[in-house]
Scaffold this motif. Sequence first.
Motif, PDB file in Angstrom:
ATOM      1  N   ALA A 363     -19.096  -2.706 -12.274  1.00  0.00           N
ATOM      2  CA  ALA A 363     -19.166  -4.011 -13.058  1.00  0.00           C
ATOM      3  C   ALA A 363     -18.512  -3.369 -14.581  1.00  0.00           C
ATOM      4  N   CYS A 364     -17.794  -4.239 -14.784  1.00  0.00           N
ATOM      5  CA  CYS A 364     -17.139  -3.721 -16.311  1.00  0.00           C
ATOM      6  C   CYS A 364     -18.426  -3.951 -17.161  1.00  0.00           C
ATOM      7  N   PRO A 365     -18.080  -3.458 -18.434  1.00  0.00           N
ATOM      8  CA  PRO A 365     -19.043  -3.457 -19.490  1.00  0.00           C
ATOM      9  C   PRO A 365     -19.108  -4.869 -20.255  1.00  0.00           C
ATOM     10  N   GLY A 366     -17.879  -5.360 -20.001  1.00  0.00           N
ATOM     11  CA  GLY A 366     -17.594  -6.744 -20.736  1.00  0.00           C
ATOM     12  C   GLY A 366     -16.979  -6.354 -22.160  1.00  0.00           C
ATOM     13  N   CYS A 367     -16.201  -7.095 -22.773  1.00  0.00           N
ATOM     14  CA  CYS A 367     -15.580  -7.015 -24.063  1.00  0.00           C
ATOM     15  C   CYS A 367     -15.435  -8.397 -24.754  1.00  0.00           C
ATOM     16  N   GLY A 368     -14.382  -8.398 -25.752  1.00  0.00           N
ATOM     17  CA  GLY A 368     -14.073  -9.634 -26.076  1.00  0.00           C
ATOM     18  C   GLY A 368     -13.260 -10.537 -25.279  1.00  0.00           C
ATOM     19  N   ARG A 369     -12.920 -10.079 -24.165  1.00  0.00           N
ATOM     20  CA  ARG A 369     -12.398 -10.961 -23.317  1.00  0.00           C
ATOM     21  C   ARG A 369     -12.928 -11.702 -22.209  1.00  0.00           C
ATOM     22  N   THR A 370     -14.616 -11.275 -22.220  1.00  0.00           N
ATOM     23  CA  THR A 370     -15.457 -11.495 -20.989  1.00  0.00           C
ATOM     24  C   THR A 370     -15.658 -13.367 -20.929  1.00  0.00           C
ATOM     25  N   GLN A 371     -15.763 -13.832 -19.955  1.00  0.00           N
ATOM     26  CA  GLN A 371     -15.584 -15.180 -19.893  1.00  0.00           C
ATOM     27  C   GLN A 371     -16.800 -15.626 -19.499  1.00  0.00           C
ATOM     28  N   VAL A 395     -18.009  -7.058 -10.030  1.00  0.00           N
ATOM     29  CA  VAL A 395     -18.314  -8.030 -10.786  1.00  0.00           C
ATOM     30  C   VAL A 395     -17.372  -7.665 -12.235  1.00  0.00           C
ATOM     31  N   MET A 396     -16.426  -8.474 -12.566  1.00  0.00           N
ATOM     32  CA  MET A 396     -15.623  -8.167 -13.691  1.00  0.00           C
ATOM     33  C   MET A 396     -15.501  -9.448 -14.704  1.00  0.00           C
ATOM     34  N   GLY A 397     -15.403  -9.253 -15.982  1.00  0.00           N
ATOM     35  CA  GLY A 397     -15.444 -10.058 -16.940  1.00  0.00           C
ATOM     36  C   GLY A 397     -14.205 -10.901 -17.231  1.00  0.00           C
ATOM     37  N   CYS A 398     -13.092 -10.589 -16.829  1.00  0.00           N
ATOM     38  CA  CYS A 398     -11.958 -11.369 -17.205  1.00  0.00           C
ATOM     39  C   CYS A 398     -10.932 -11.345 -15.983  1.00  0.00           C
ATOM     40  N   ILE A 399     -10.133 -12.149 -15.941  1.00  0.00           N
ATOM     41  CA  ILE A 399      -8.973 -12.320 -14.915  1.00  0.00           C
ATOM     42  C   ILE A 399      -7.827 -11.303 -15.254  1.00  0.00           C
ATOM     43  N   VAL A 400      -7.638 -11.116 -16.628  1.00  0.00           N
ATOM     44  CA  VAL A 400      -6.545 -10.346 -17.106  1.00  0.00           C
ATOM     45  C   VAL A 400      -6.563  -8.992 -16.534  1.00  0.00           C
ATOM     46  N   ASN A 401      -7.606  -8.225 -16.755  1.00  0.00           N
ATOM     47  CA  ASN A 401      -7.828  -6.824 -16.395  1.00  0.00           C
ATOM     48  C   ASN A 401      -8.711  -6.774 -15.205  1.00  0.00           C
ATOM     49  N   GLY A 402      -9.615  -7.742 -15.014  1.00  0.00           N
ATOM     50  CA  GLY A 402     -10.591  -7.413 -13.924  1.00  0.00           C
ATOM     51  C   GLY A 402      -9.881  -7.232 -12.724  1.00  0.00           C
ATOM     52  N   PRO A 403      -9.024  -8.035 -12.032  1.00  0.00           N
ATOM     53  CA  PRO A 403      -8.729  -7.577 -10.543  1.00  0.00           C
ATOM     54  C   PRO A 403      -8.036  -6.251 -10.450  1.00  0.00           C
TER      55      PRO A 403
HETATM   56  S1  SF4 Z   1     -12.320  -6.285 -17.251  1.00  0.00           S
HETATM   57 FE1  SF4 Z   1     -11.967  -7.878 -18.648  1.00  0.00          FE
HETATM   58  S2  SF4 Z   1     -13.904  -8.186 -19.747  1.00  0.00           S
HETATM   59 FE2  SF4 Z   1     -14.252  -6.479 -18.514  1.00  0.00          FE
HETATM   60  S3  SF4 Z   1     -14.006  -4.774 -19.867  1.00  0.00           S
HETATM   61 FE3  SF4 Z   1     -12.055  -5.088 -18.852  1.00  0.00          FE
HETATM   62  S4  SF4 Z   1     -10.955  -6.309 -20.336  1.00  0.00           S
HETATM   63 FE4  SF4 Z   1     -13.076  -6.685 -20.836  1.00  0.00          FE
END
Ligand code: SF4
Length: 451
Positions: A363-371, A395-403
Motif C-alpha cells: 500500500a502506498c503512503p499516499g501523496c498529493g496525487r492521492t484520489q 492498494v494504491m492512491g493514484c492511477i498515474v503511478n499506482g499500477p
Molecule cells: S502511487 Fe500515486 S498516490 Fe500513491 S504515493 Fe505513489 S504517486 Fe502518490
Amino acid sequence: MRKIEFKIKDLRLGGDSPVLVQTMCNTNTLDVDASVAQCIRLIKAGAKMIRLTTQGLKEVESLKEIKNKLLSLGYDTPLVADVHFNSEVAIAAASVADKVRINPGNFAQVHKDAQNQFAKFIQECKKYGTAIRIGLNHGSLGERITTMYGNTPLAMKEAVCEWLSMCQELDFEKVAVSIKASNTVVMSQAYKLLYEQMIKNGIVYPMHLGVTEAGNSDTGRIKSAIGIGILLKDGIGSTIRVSLTEDPENEIPAGESIVRYFEDGTADNILSLISPQIPQRCVTLSYKDLYSCSSAHAFRSEQERWNDFIIRLSLAVGTLLLENKIDEYNLTDSPYSPAVLDTLKENILQAARRKFYHPEYIACPGCGRTQYNLEETFNKVKEKTAHLKGVKIAVMGCIVNGPGEMADADYGYVGQGGGKVTIYKGKEPVYKSVPEQDALDLLLRLIEENH
Ligand code: SF4
C-alpha cells in the motif's frame, strides 16, 4: 574511496553526517495553506526534510508559495520536489526546491530525449545550488533495462548507475540515490549491490533508504525497520523515510526509533550479545536487552512505546532473519502477553520473508496525487481479506503511478479520481472506473473467483 557529502541549506547529507529522518506531505500541493500547515506539523514532529508532490508547473508555483510562507513564518526546513514523468517540471522545480527527486524509470517521458533534458536539469541545479535524488523504484524500471537484466535488483542497480554516470559526466555531485522496493529481500539486495558498485567505482553517494509501499500499523513499521535496518547495520544510508499509509506525522517517530537504535549503541550491544549464538539459528533476547543502552526516552503514549518496541525487536532479530543467519528467536521478560508476542513474531517472520501467515499488502503512503481516503480504504481491504494467506494485494492512491508501483501484486485497488476506482488482476485492469462504493466488493469477487 571518496564519500560524497553536501549541504542542503544547513543540513549535511552523506559522508559521516548523522542519518536524517525525512517524510512527505500527502496534501494537494495546489492547496498552499493545507500544505504549509502540514509542513509545520511535520517540522514540529522532527522532520529534517519534507517532500511535496510536484506533478506539473502549477505545483512548482505552489511550491514556491509554500516555501516563501514557511520562510516568512521562520521555518527553513529543506523542501524536496517529487517529480515523475515530466522533465520540464524537474527543470522548473530546480529553481524553487532545495532538492528535486526524479524517477529515472519515467524521467523525460514527455520529451523522450532523456539525456539532453537531464543535462538541462543539471545545469539548473548547478545554477541554483539544488541537490537531486535519483529515486528509482522496483515497480518503475524502464523497458530497456528490464529487457537486459530482468525485473531484478541487478537491473535496479544498473539503472541507477547509468544516471550516476551521467551526473559524473556533467561534473555534478549533489546527488543522493534511492533504489526502493516493497519486498525487503529485493530492496536490501538492490541497495547492497549499488553500494558495492559505488565502492568499486571509488565514489559513494548518499543513499536515501526506504521500503516503498510498506503499508501501515505494525506490519508497515516492521517491514520498514527490517529493510532499512539491514542496511544501516552495514553502514549504508544517509537519510531514511519510513513510508506509512497513515498520517505522515507518524512516520517521524518511526524513523527516529530506527536511528536511535543505532545511535544509542543498542545495535552494537545486541550484536555482541547474540553473535556467539548465531550458529544455533535461534537467538534469545530479553526485553531489557533491547533497551540496554537506551537513555530514558519520553514516550507520549503506550502506542508510541509499543511502536518503538516492535521497531527495536525487528532491528535486532528481523534483520538476522532476513540475512538468513537465524530461523527463530525467543524474547523473555517482556511486558506483553504471549498471544500478542506470537502475532508480532508472525509479522516479523513474514516481513523478513521467512514464513507467510497473512496476505502480503502493498500500500502506498499516499501523496498529493492521492484520489481518495487511502488509509480508511486500506484498513477496510485488510479487514475483509485478512484470511487470504499468501495473496498479494495492492492498494494504491493514484492511477498515474499506482499500477506501475504495485510491482508483483496479485490484485490491485487503484484510485483514479472522481470517486472512481480500477481493480486489477496482476497487471490487467479487470474492472475499470467503477464507483468507489462498489470497488471493494468487486475486488473481493475477483479474488474469490481466482482463488
Ligand atoms: S502511487 Fe500515486 S498516490 Fe500513491 S504515493 Fe505513489 S504517486 Fe502518490
